[in-house]
Design a protein around this motif. Structure first.
Motif, mmCIF file in Angstrom:
data_model
loop_
_atom_site.group_PDB
_atom_site.id
_atom_site.type_symbol
_atom_site.label_atom_id
_atom_site.label_comp_id
_atom_site.label_asym_id
_atom_site.label_seq_id
_atom_site.Cartn_x
_atom_site.Cartn_y
_atom_site.Cartn_z
ATOM 1 N N ASN A 455 53.663 103.232 113.781
ATOM 2 C CA ASN A 455 52.738 102.106 113.645
ATOM 3 C C ASN A 455 51.332 102.565 114.033
ATOM 4 O OD1 ASN A 455 51.974 99.467 113.088
ATOM 5 N ND2 ASN A 455 52.403 98.755 115.165
ATOM 6 N N GLU A 558 44.691 97.073 103.523
ATOM 7 C CA GLU A 558 45.265 95.921 104.221
ATOM 8 C C GLU A 558 44.693 95.824 105.625
ATOM 9 O OE1 GLU A 558 49.451 96.812 103.682
ATOM 10 O OE2 GLU A 558 49.602 97.574 105.721
ATOM 11 N N ARG A 560 45.906 94.682 109.317
ATOM 12 C CA ARG A 560 47.079 94.400 110.137
ATOM 13 C C ARG A 560 46.615 93.670 111.399
ATOM 14 N NH1 ARG A 560 49.407 100.574 109.220
ATOM 15 N NH2 ARG A 560 49.723 100.318 106.957
ATOM 16 N N VAL A 570 49.498 90.350 107.689
ATOM 17 C CA VAL A 570 48.862 91.447 106.975
ATOM 18 C C VAL A 570 48.468 91.004 105.566
ATOM 19 C CG1 VAL A 570 49.095 93.817 106.155
ATOM 20 C CG2 VAL A 570 50.235 93.127 108.265
ATOM 21 N N ARG A 599 54.749 90.789 110.116
ATOM 22 C CA ARG A 599 55.310 91.944 110.806
ATOM 23 C C ARG A 599 55.900 91.481 112.127
ATOM 24 N NH1 ARG A 599 54.149 93.118 106.457
ATOM 25 N NH2 ARG A 599 52.891 94.881 105.681
ATOM 26 N N ARG A 608 59.086 94.421 108.175
ATOM 27 C CA ARG A 608 58.041 94.028 107.234
ATOM 28 C C ARG A 608 58.579 93.040 106.203
ATOM 29 N NH1 ARG A 608 56.864 96.978 102.417
ATOM 30 N NH2 ARG A 608 58.098 98.667 103.297
ATOM 31 N N GLN A 632 55.730 100.025 108.360
ATOM 32 C CA GLN A 632 54.571 99.604 107.591
ATOM 33 C C GLN A 632 54.675 100.107 106.156
ATOM 34 O OE1 GLN A 632 52.543 97.487 108.673
ATOM 35 N NE2 GLN A 632 52.236 97.701 110.874
#
Length: 634
Positions: A455, A558, A560, A570, A599, A608, A632
């Motif tokens: 991550n 994106e 997050r 996201v 998430r 996800r 991810q």
């Protein structure tokens, strides 16, 4: 030691034992804070337990209320009953030192602390004092002023490191700057930095011989004198291994890569720790330095290891509303011949979204890895596989195998080179069908400059692939190449991470109808352009079918956003296409997908769930797609 006139209303010098309870195994299961089944196994309080309430009084303008609350165990445990009067009294006495440490860490050396239980100062109460249920605990703290650093001296400040041009740290660079707040944490951090610097200079037994921190109350200042004892310089001695069962200890020592006779360097020990963990055969790895440097200047090293079970198996599930359900499983032996050789079998089924198994995707593969060939950082790898790939436009059945080497140039840079032979049969497509036999030399370089494998919040990753090939059916010589880059940038203490990806690929040396369809480039799917079918984006033939191309380009962006400790949202946008030309033709339009996802953070990475919408649908394509997976998107 720290010397200060910070006043505790009563002296704390009594050692008191505290009662500690160990909870039994949990039988309940919770998700998102909700118990799904099972009962609460929290044991009831013991007989004689007492409840209490705490009141903290501290000046409002001091800014110390929150730090003191966080430092008090009385406040932390307030909602739970204390096991008894003695335990409550022990906790209160411990809070004197804990709260004093909080004041010191804020640079306050002239404060006062009072802790009373039912109006009686805790430090004056005998250990068998009677304290009734519902006791009232009052904590009154006057933090006093913030002291500033004044005179700072360091004896035996380390000089430059060999082959390192960095300037030795000055007191100011260590944070001990005159006129700055004299926080005790800054002093301790400076000491550790000095020790680390000496250790990097091959002095493994460096230590702080003496530290004097004296509060000068009239000036509200702190004088600091630090004396470092560097000890002898050393080289690495022999490496010993303890804790092995079925592993060859000599191989473990070799694979760690600690070279006897080389100057001692703590970075080498950390690299050895990561290297041993990479074997995937140990539950725990601990590296222990000898207590003393030998007469010849060497420092023996002991590797303490704990082996894992040799055999492991597992599986996974993935789902897309467009491409259907995917299942996978594997079995692996971690230590086949005693030197961490890995042998595994894996199977995967995907595209389960209809009633015809002949339309599904299948993979069955056997893998073998022998670590530590030629060097501790080089592995020999082989793979044999059988695969069926069945997107909407073709079906490819493939048998293949590869063997080669993978090497770790550093903790961040790895490389691979293989020899590969692949036989494939392609049908149900207007071009690129029939039997193919391809021999190739896949090579790759991967650089991981991110801060977290699962991550990431900062850094970037780059990977490049180059595969020269010869195809026997059409007597073609060509090259398949790909370049993928990702970048991550965190803001607001990494609660928001902006992530971007760009990928480009090319096939040169053959026309599109002489390239096996399973080797052509497509875009679309959960790892490419979300919202479109897997391998559902590319050149379109006269029948309106998507066929593969000789090049592609895909990009994604994106944000997050971490909403809570475990939950994030996201928003994202993906774009790209595959092209008939050997290199991406940006005169052709890109296909775009937009959406948002949730998430849920776990110890294995985030779960996800994405919802994506294709902005330019073809006839028959779904207006929305759902994706569920672990990790991810990139």
């Amino acid at each position: 030691m720290f010397k200060s006139a910070a006043t505790i209303l009563v002296a704390v010098g009594v050692s008191v034992s505290a009662v500690v309870g160990l909870a039994g195994p949990a039988h309940a299961f919770e998700l998102f804070g909700v118990r799904l089944f099972g009962k609460d196994d929290t044991p009831p309080p013991p007989p004689g337990a007492i409840s209490y309430s705490v009141t903290l009084t501290v000046p409002d303008d001091s800014g110390m209320e929150k730090p003191l609350k966080n430092g008090s165990r009385l406040i932390a445990n307030e909602k739970e009953k204390s096991p008894g009067p003695a335990a409550l009294l022990a906790t209160a006495r411990g809070d004197y030192q804990r709260l004093l440490g909080v004041l010191y860490s804020s640079g306050r050396y002239g404060g006062t602390i009072s802790i009373t239980i039912d109006g009686r100062e805790a430090a004056n109460l005998p250990i068998d004092a009677e304290i009734g249920d519902g006791a009232s605990v009052d904590i009154v703290v006057d933090p006093g002023p913030v002291y500033l650093f004044d005179n700072v001296t360091i004896a035996n400040r380390p000089g430059p490191i060999a082959n390192d041009r960095t300037v030795p740290p000055t007191p100011e660079e260590l944070g001990l700057k005159q006129g700055e707040p004299a926080r005790s944490t800054v002093v301790l951090a400076a000491e550790q930095a000095l020790i680390d610097r000496w250790r990097e200079k091959a002095h493994p037994k460096a230590r702080i011989a003496d530290r004097t921190a004296t509060a000068v109350h009239p000036d509200e200042a702190l004088d600091v004198a630090i004396h470092v004892a560097p000890g002898r310089s050393a080289v690495f001695g022999d490496t010993f291994v303890e804790g092995t069962d079925r592993l060859d200890p000599a191989f473990v020592a070799y694979f760690a890569g600690i070279t006897p006779g080389e100057p001692y360097d703590p970075d080498d020990l950390e690299r050895a720790r990561r290297q041993l963990r990479r074997l995937d055969v140990f539950k725990a790895v601990r590296i222990v330095e000898a207590d003393q440097i030998a007469d010849d200047g060497s420092l023996p090293i002991t590797l303490l290891v704990d082996e894992r079970k040799r055999r492991v198996y597992g599986g996974g599930v993935r789902f897309s509303s467009i491409d259907g359900l995917g299942l996978e499983g594997y079995w692996r032996h971690r230590n086949l011949f005693g030197r961490a050789e890995q042998f595994g079998i894996e199977g995967r089924t995907g595209g389960i979204n209809g009633d015809n198994p002949d339309e599904y995707n299948y993979l069955l593969a056997a893998n073998f890895l022998k670590p530590g060939v030629f060097t501790p950082y080089t592995d020999f790898v082989t793979r044999i596989y059988a695969e069926q790939l069945s997107p909407d436009t073709f079906r490819a059945r493939t048998l293949g195998g590869r063997l080669g080497l993978q090497h770790r140039f550093s903790d961040r840079l790895t490389g691979q080179v293989f020899a590969q032979l692949e036989r494939s049969y392609i049908d149900r497509i207007s071009i690129g069908d029939g039997n193919f036999l391809m021999a190739s030399l896949p090579t790759a370089l991967n650089y991981d400059g991110s801060d977290n494998e699962l991550n990431p919040t900062e850094g970037y990753r780059l990977s490049g692939r180059l595969e020269p090939y010869y195809e026997f059916r059409y007597d073609n010589v060509g090259v398949i190449s790909e370049l993928v880059g990702t970048a991550y940038y965190g803001v607001i203490n990494d609660r928001v991470v902006f992530a971007g990806r760009a990928a480009v690929g090319s096939i040169v040396g053959a026309p599109i109808d002489e390239i096996p369809a399973n080797r052509a480039f497509f875009a679309g799917g959960g790892g490419s352009i979300r919202g479109y079918p897997y391998r559902g984006v590319g050149p379109i033939d006269a029948n309106g079918k998507v066929i593969g191309g000789r090049s592609y380009f895909v990009t994604s962006a994106e944000a997050r956003i971490q909403v809570t400790q475990t939950i994030g949202v996201v928003p994202f946008i993906d774009a790209g296409n595959a092209f008939l030309s050997e290199y991406p033709d940006f005169s052709e339009p890109l296909r775009i997908g937009v959406g948002a996802g949730l998430r849920y953070q776990t110890g294995l990475g985030p779960i996800r769930f994405d919802v994506a919408f294709p902005l330019e649908r073809l006839s028959g394509e779904e207006p929305v797609a759902f994706y569920l997976g672990l990790g991810q998107a990139f």
